[in-house]
Design an enzyme around this catalytic site. Structure first.
Site, PDB file in Angstrom:
ATOM      1  N   HIS A  37      33.854  37.375 -17.221  1.00 36.41           N
ATOM      2  CA  HIS A  37      33.873  37.593 -18.674  1.00 36.41           C
ATOM      3  C   HIS A  37      35.230  37.205 -19.235  1.00 36.41           C
ATOM      4  O   HIS A  37      36.180  36.960 -18.495  1.00 36.41           O
ATOM      5  CB  HIS A  37      33.491  39.027 -19.039  1.00 36.41           C
ATOM      6  CG  HIS A  37      34.431  40.088 -18.545  1.00 36.41           C
ATOM      7  ND1 HIS A  37      34.662  40.334 -17.212  1.00 36.41           N
ATOM      8  CD2 HIS A  37      35.201  40.981 -19.211  1.00 36.41           C
ATOM      9  CE1 HIS A  37      35.512  41.322 -17.082  1.00 36.41           C
ATOM     10  NE2 HIS A  37      35.873  41.734 -18.282  1.00 36.41           N
ATOM     11  N   ASP A  83      42.431  39.504 -18.337  1.00 29.25           N
ATOM     12  CA  ASP A  83      42.762  39.685 -16.917  1.00 29.25           C
ATOM     13  C   ASP A  83      41.781  38.960 -15.988  1.00 29.25           C
ATOM     14  O   ASP A  83      42.005  38.897 -14.782  1.00 29.25           O
ATOM     15  CB  ASP A  83      42.893  41.177 -16.556  1.00 29.25           C
ATOM     16  CG  ASP A  83      41.740  42.029 -17.057  1.00 29.25           C
ATOM     17  OD1 ASP A  83      41.139  41.687 -18.090  1.00 29.25           O
ATOM     18  OD2 ASP A  83      41.445  43.048 -16.407  1.00 29.25           O
ATOM     19  N   HIS A  84      40.717  38.406 -16.546  1.00 28.61           N
ATOM     20  CA  HIS A  84      39.735  37.673 -15.739  1.00 28.61           C
ATOM     21  C   HIS A  84      39.732  36.182 -16.035  1.00 28.61           C
ATOM     22  O   HIS A  84      39.357  35.386 -15.187  1.00 28.61           O
ATOM     23  CB  HIS A  84      38.330  38.230 -15.989  1.00 28.61           C
ATOM     24  CG  HIS A  84      38.251  39.690 -15.746  1.00 28.61           C
ATOM     25  ND1 HIS A  84      37.762  40.232 -14.593  1.00 28.61           N
ATOM     26  CD2 HIS A  84      38.689  40.738 -16.500  1.00 28.61           C
ATOM     27  CE1 HIS A  84      37.882  41.552 -14.640  1.00 28.61           C
ATOM     28  NE2 HIS A  84      38.437  41.881 -15.785  1.00 28.61           N
ATOM     29  N   HIS A 130      37.676  38.639 -20.922  1.00 29.01           N
ATOM     30  CA  HIS A 130      38.897  39.440 -21.051  1.00 29.01           C
ATOM     31  C   HIS A 130      40.036  38.768 -20.294  1.00 29.01           C
ATOM     32  O   HIS A 130      39.829  38.131 -19.255  1.00 29.01           O
ATOM     33  CB  HIS A 130      38.666  40.863 -20.529  1.00 29.01           C
ATOM     34  CG  HIS A 130      37.795  41.691 -21.435  1.00 29.01           C
ATOM     35  ND1 HIS A 130      37.132  42.821 -21.010  1.00 29.01           N
ATOM     36  CD2 HIS A 130      37.487  41.541 -22.748  1.00 29.01           C
ATOM     37  CE1 HIS A 130      36.450  43.338 -22.027  1.00 29.01           C
ATOM     38  NE2 HIS A 130      36.650  42.580 -23.093  1.00 29.01           N
TER      39      HIS A 130
HETATM   40 ZN   LIG Z   1      37.108  43.523 -18.870  1.00 24.98          ZN
END
Ligand SMILES: [Zn+2]
Length: 253
Positions: free
Chosen positions: A52, A56-57, A54
């Site tokens: 996804h 941090d990904h 976000h």
């Molecule tokens: Zn997330």
């Protein structure tokens, strides 16, 4: 909010293509570790599957693209979010099959934590790469004001539970070796919380703040914003289901 940091998963074939699940944040040590792991197997990074959007990904996609110019980057589109990363995203959708080395992964849409959230299912080992669907030992934030949706999230938990996975590999925290127990507990916890929100509404609490104060009485002040966000997610779910109503800045049953 990333706890001990992020997990990414490298699925590699000796002398062949490798697939990375989640891009991380472009941390120098991560890039080095990845290069060493690929080198050890004489493998090359072919695909990056992102659970996804976000940061941090997904934000590590830029550094990975520079270090591995041949790599392709896949995620389910999230218009308005994906553009912030200078990555040529390719679209993935529920039901697609992604290649991971010599294996196949089924793409499973699991919205709720974010609208674009995907999990990746390896049928043969009954293993699922679950991104931010679950985190062992804690619950997952559903930011209703930033694209999170608790109704979707609970349906996603139920869908994954129905697959009867043997192992979940999350993007934060340790692997989950008893997924049925964890997913069942997650669903129970949310249903309990929903009953508490309904009870608070029933006793006349009409604002997010008042409902959160009544449910999370005595909680560390630093955690109250997260508690209120959780209440907001529950209220939004109840509103969509026409079990709670919002007018003139007040919530009611
Ligand atoms: Zn997330």
């Amino acid at each position: 909010m990333t706890g001990e940091g992020n997990n990414t998963y490298l699925l590699a074939v000796d002398d062949g293509p490798a697939t990375l699940i989640d891009a991380g944040v472009g941390h120098a040590q991560h890039l080095t570790d990845l290069a060493v792991a690929l080198e050890d197997r004489h493998a090359r990074l072919a695909d990056v599957l992102v659970t996804h959007g976000h940061a941090d990904h997904a934000s590590g996609g830029e550094a990975l693209a520079l270090a591995h110019p041949g790599a392709r980057f896949f995620k389910q589109p999230w218009p308005g979010q994906d553009e912030q990363y200078a990555v040529a995203w390719r679209p993935l959708a529920d039901g697609d099959v992604a290649l991971a080395g010599a294996e196949q992964l089924q793409v499973v849409a699991t919205p709720g934590h974010s609208p674009d959230h995907l999990a990746f299912w390896h049928e043969g080992s009954r293993t699922m790469f679950t991104g931010d669907l679950v985190v062992l030992g804690t619950s997952v934030m559903i930011h209703a004001s930033r694209g999170g949706d608790l109704s979707d999230y609970m349906r996603s938990l139920e869908r994954v539970l129905a697959l009867r996975p043997a192992v979940l590999l999350p993007a934060h925290g340790p692997r989950v070796t008893d997924p049925v127990k964890l997913l069942t507990a997650y669903l129970e916890h949310r249903r309990d919380r929903e009953r508490q929100v309904m009870a608070a509404l029933g006793s006349g609490h009409a604002t997010v703040e008042a409902i959160a104060d009544s449910i999370y009485h005595g909680l560390d002040a630093a955690l109250m914003p997260a508690a209120r966000e959780n209440v907001r997610a529950h209220l939004e779910k109840l509103r969509v289901e026409e079990r709670a109503f919002y007018d003139l800045d007040r919530w009611r049953l």
